[in-house]
Design an enzyme around this catalytic site. Structure first.
Site, PDB file in Angstrom:
ATOM      1  N   ARG A  43      43.669  47.702  50.068  1.00  0.00           N
ATOM      2  CA  ARG A  43      43.785  46.726  50.956  1.00  0.00           C
ATOM      3  C   ARG A  43      42.631  45.552  51.142  1.00  0.00           C
ATOM      4  O   ARG A  43      41.290  47.172  51.282  1.00  0.00           O
ATOM      5  CB  ARG A  43      44.264  47.045  51.783  1.00  0.00           C
ATOM      6  CG  ARG A  43      43.160  48.040  53.273  1.00  0.00           C
ATOM      7  CD  ARG A  43      42.401  47.301  54.039  1.00  0.00           C
ATOM      8  NE  ARG A  43      41.696  48.539  54.815  1.00  0.00           N
ATOM      9  CZ  ARG A  43      41.028  49.021  54.434  1.00  0.00           C
ATOM     10  NH1 ARG A  43      39.409  48.547  53.460  1.00  0.00           N
ATOM     11  NH2 ARG A  43      39.475  49.402  54.043  1.00  0.00           N
ATOM     12  N   GLU A  49      37.057  45.257  62.715  1.00  0.00           N
ATOM     13  CA  GLU A  49      36.074  46.401  61.447  1.00  0.00           C
ATOM     14  C   GLU A  49      36.481  46.827  63.183  1.00  0.00           C
ATOM     15  O   GLU A  49      35.949  47.160  63.939  1.00  0.00           O
ATOM     16  CB  GLU A  49      35.384  46.096  61.043  1.00  0.00           C
ATOM     17  CG  GLU A  49      34.748  46.398  59.474  1.00  0.00           C
ATOM     18  CD  GLU A  49      35.698  46.398  58.692  1.00  0.00           C
ATOM     19  OE1 GLU A  49      36.559  47.145  58.347  1.00  0.00           O
ATOM     20  OE2 GLU A  49      36.043  44.755  58.107  1.00  0.00           O
ATOM     21  N   ASP A  52      40.670  49.595  64.721  1.00  0.00           N
ATOM     22  CA  ASP A  52      41.875  50.716  64.491  1.00  0.00           C
ATOM     23  C   ASP A  52      41.775  51.752  65.446  1.00  0.00           C
ATOM     24  O   ASP A  52      42.524  52.155  66.070  1.00  0.00           O
ATOM     25  CB  ASP A  52      42.771  50.365  63.248  1.00  0.00           C
ATOM     26  CG  ASP A  52      41.809  51.158  62.258  1.00  0.00           C
ATOM     27  OD1 ASP A  52      40.803  51.358  62.728  1.00  0.00           O
ATOM     28  OD2 ASP A  52      42.315  51.590  61.094  1.00  0.00           O
ATOM     29  N   GLY A 143      34.988  50.572  50.003  1.00  0.00           N
ATOM     30  CA  GLY A 143      35.475  49.646  50.922  1.00  0.00           C
ATOM     31  C   GLY A 143      36.766  49.325  51.457  1.00  0.00           C
ATOM     32  O   GLY A 143      37.028  48.313  52.034  1.00  0.00           O
ATOM     33  N   SER A 145      39.642  51.170  50.844  1.00  0.00           N
ATOM     34  CA  SER A 145      40.927  51.339  50.632  1.00  0.00           C
ATOM     35  C   SER A 145      41.650  52.756  50.387  1.00  0.00           C
ATOM     36  O   SER A 145      42.387  53.001  49.344  1.00  0.00           O
ATOM     37  CB  SER A 145      41.639  51.658  51.442  1.00  0.00           C
ATOM     38  OG  SER A 145      42.638  52.117  52.465  1.00  0.00           O
ATOM     39  N   ASP A 190      44.950  51.443  57.075  1.00  0.00           N
ATOM     40  CA  ASP A 190      44.425  51.707  55.834  1.00  0.00           C
ATOM     41  C   ASP A 190      45.961  52.151  55.258  1.00  0.00           C
ATOM     42  O   ASP A 190      47.203  50.999  54.286  1.00  0.00           O
ATOM     43  CB  ASP A 190      43.800  52.221  55.543  1.00  0.00           C
ATOM     44  CG  ASP A 190      42.599  52.017  56.304  1.00  0.00           C
ATOM     45  OD1 ASP A 190      41.636  50.779  56.029  1.00  0.00           O
ATOM     46  OD2 ASP A 190      41.528  53.035  55.902  1.00  0.00           O
ATOM     47  N   ASN A 233      30.840  57.338  50.597  1.00  0.00           N
ATOM     48  CA  ASN A 233      32.210  58.303  50.584  1.00  0.00           C
ATOM     49  C   ASN A 233      32.396  58.558  52.003  1.00  0.00           C
ATOM     50  O   ASN A 233      31.207  59.620  52.826  1.00  0.00           O
ATOM     51  CB  ASN A 233      32.134  59.309  49.729  1.00  0.00           C
ATOM     52  CG  ASN A 233      32.865  60.454  50.076  1.00  0.00           C
ATOM     53  OD1 ASN A 233      33.951  60.554  51.486  1.00  0.00           O
ATOM     54  ND2 ASN A 233      33.940  60.862  48.722  1.00  0.00           N
ATOM     55  N   LYS A 234      33.418  58.271  52.865  1.00  0.00           N
ATOM     56  CA  LYS A 234      33.365  58.432  54.136  1.00  0.00           C
ATOM     57  C   LYS A 234      33.729  59.803  54.761  1.00  0.00           C
ATOM     58  O   LYS A 234      32.714  60.460  55.032  1.00  0.00           O
ATOM     59  CB  LYS A 234      34.481  57.664  55.082  1.00  0.00           C
ATOM     60  CG  LYS A 234      34.149  56.594  54.767  1.00  0.00           C
ATOM     61  CD  LYS A 234      35.639  55.780  56.196  1.00  0.00           C
ATOM     62  CE  LYS A 234      36.808  55.707  55.619  1.00  0.00           C
ATOM     63  NZ  LYS A 234      38.189  54.838  56.042  1.00  0.00           N
TER      64      LYS A 234
END
Length: 458
Positions: A43, A49, A52, A143, A145, A190, A233-234
């Protein structure tokens, strides 16, 4: 529509080069043909941003780039995962004895998150064994997803393989919770758009309860995605979770200041609802409550009247327990102002004034400024790319996704699209040759795509 499960579509594999390539590779690897294929899209978030997980609505659209998994059911209790990209190693495990290693966010762990979510939701004692081949065309760490799309795809694969059914909403909620197994404290955007996406439409996604509203984008606008060539990498860093915790702490501060049961509060939206204030009034409250300087753990403990041990074990997640400074004013101000921008964006799309695309572009530009200055989730490369896109005709340009790298999304008048693509390619990518990772370079126009699907060979 959201109450229905993801669709099932017959497909002539021979007419789809990507599916045909997967089928041949599957036969080569496993010696048999896939029984079904599942896709889940990535997405792009147009605006909204890092809000959520604070309880606020976001406005993404599914993209055409997706994760595809070819699946064969097997009689053994084994799960075999392989990837069309040789950079990702094969993985095998007893399907009823899985372990997700938070310290190593490897690709197969995201598959295991989706699988475990379905297993726990239905309390399945014996899952069906599977051979799976994955093919992903969402740039990783961009970014867009890719990791959540993999979790969603795996959840739908597991659901189908075990003869079960759920609505798109239920699947999105399960996959949101199950991605937490990898250690990412995300909020659900996401996964929701991956299941609820529809061709030609962006969606306003709202939470608690999860629901989606169609948003018709202006026909004269195109959206361009450009990768900064910086990857994040989150799950491998604490940047993302630190922001989640800063928002959680700020929500608790606001609740305590207003005499609410602060220890039960987890997000800003809960505070706003309990106080009955508008988003604009919440911004004023932020100015009243917080100082501009960072807060130390000791200062936080003094204000909330708790011990350092309670802060670490009852509020902070594991990889944020040693953070020394928390910026509460800046994070809170971003969230409330960004949540208001999302609602303005939707209103402009609905009312469609003559200058709609200029107004939408302005909101996107304000969003990037807030992400950069208040939420501090940008980076020099993203800022440079935003400037280049605006220089060559974008009315609005902003980072999209978690930030600290990844992609920029730009709103471009359709008549300026080809010029913008050529100029950005030359000025950002070509002139930086040698400094930008070639394999991460990507620049493309996109339109809203459909959500997750099951394909059966016709």
């Amino acid at each position: 529509m959201a109450a229905e499960g993801p669709g099932t579509r017959p497909v002539q594999v021979a007419e789809h080069p990507r599916l045909l390539k997967m089928k041949k590779m599957f036969i080569s690897k496993f010696g048999s043909i896939p029984e079904f294929y599942v896709r889940a899209p990535g997405r792009v978030n147009l605006i909204g941003e890092h809000i959520d997980y604070c309880g606020y609505a976001v406005l993404p659209m599914a993209v055409e780039q997706d994760i595809l998994i070819a699946v064969q059911l097997v009689k053994s209790q084994m799960l075999h995962l392989t990837n069309t990209d040789p950079l990702y190693e094969d993985f095998s495990v007893n399907i009823n004895d899985i372990y997700i290693d938070k310290t190593k966010p490897q690709w197969h762990n995201y598959f295991l998150c989706g699988l475990k979510g379905i297993q726990e939701h239905f309390n399945i004692k014996n899952l069906t064994g599977m051979n799976c081949l994955l093919d992903g065309i969402i740039p990783p760490n961009s970014g867009l997803s890719s990791s959540s799309a993999l979790v969603c795809c795996a959840g739908l694969v597991t659901l189908r393989a075990n003869g079960l059914s759920l609505s798109k909403i239920e699947l999105a909620e399960i996959c949101t919770k199950s991605e937490h197994y990898i250690g990412t404290e995300g909020g659900g955007m996401d996964q929701s758009i991956s299941f609820l996406g529809e061709e030609g439409k962006a969606k306003l996604i709202e939470f608690n309860p999860l629901r989606a509203t169609d948003v018709q984008l202006p026909s004269e606008a195109s959206f361009v995605i450009a990768h900064s060539c910086v990857a994040l990498n989150k799950a491998a860093t604490s940047h993302f979770n630190t922001r989640v915790m800063e928002c959680r702490l700020a929500a608790k501060f606001l609740a305590k200041y207003k005499g609410l049961e602060w220890n039960k509060i987890l997000c800003f939206k809960e505070v706003q609802v309990k106080l009955g204030l508008s988003l604009e009034e919440m911004v004023l409250l932020v100015e009243e409550v917080f100082h501009l300087e960072s807060y130390s753990p000791v200062e936080i403990c003094n204000y909330l009247e708790i011990s350092l041990e309670e802060l670490k074990t009852k509020i902070l997640c594991k990889n944020t327990q040693n953070v020394l400074l928390f910026k509460l004013y800046q994070r809170a101000k971003h969230v409330f102002s960004e949540a208001a921008r999302v609602l303005k964006f939707k209103k402009i799309c609905e009312e469609a004034p003559a200058n709609a695309i200029q107004l939408l572009g302005d909101l996107m530009n304000q969003s990037h400024m807030s992400c950069r200055n208040l939420f501090e989730c940008s980076c020099p490369e993203l800022d440079r790319l935003v400037d280049v896109c605006r220089q060559f005709g974008a009315l609005g340009s902003r980072l999209t996704g978690a930030g600290w790298g990844g992609c920029v999304v730009s709103l471009v008048p359709t008549d300026k699209l080809s010029d913008l693509l050529a100029n950005v390619q030359e000025v950002y990518y070509q002139s930086n040759k040698g400094r930008l990772a070639v394999e991460k370079q990507c620049l493309f126009a996109t339109k809203p795509g459909g959500g997750a699907l099951v394909f059966l060979e016709a």
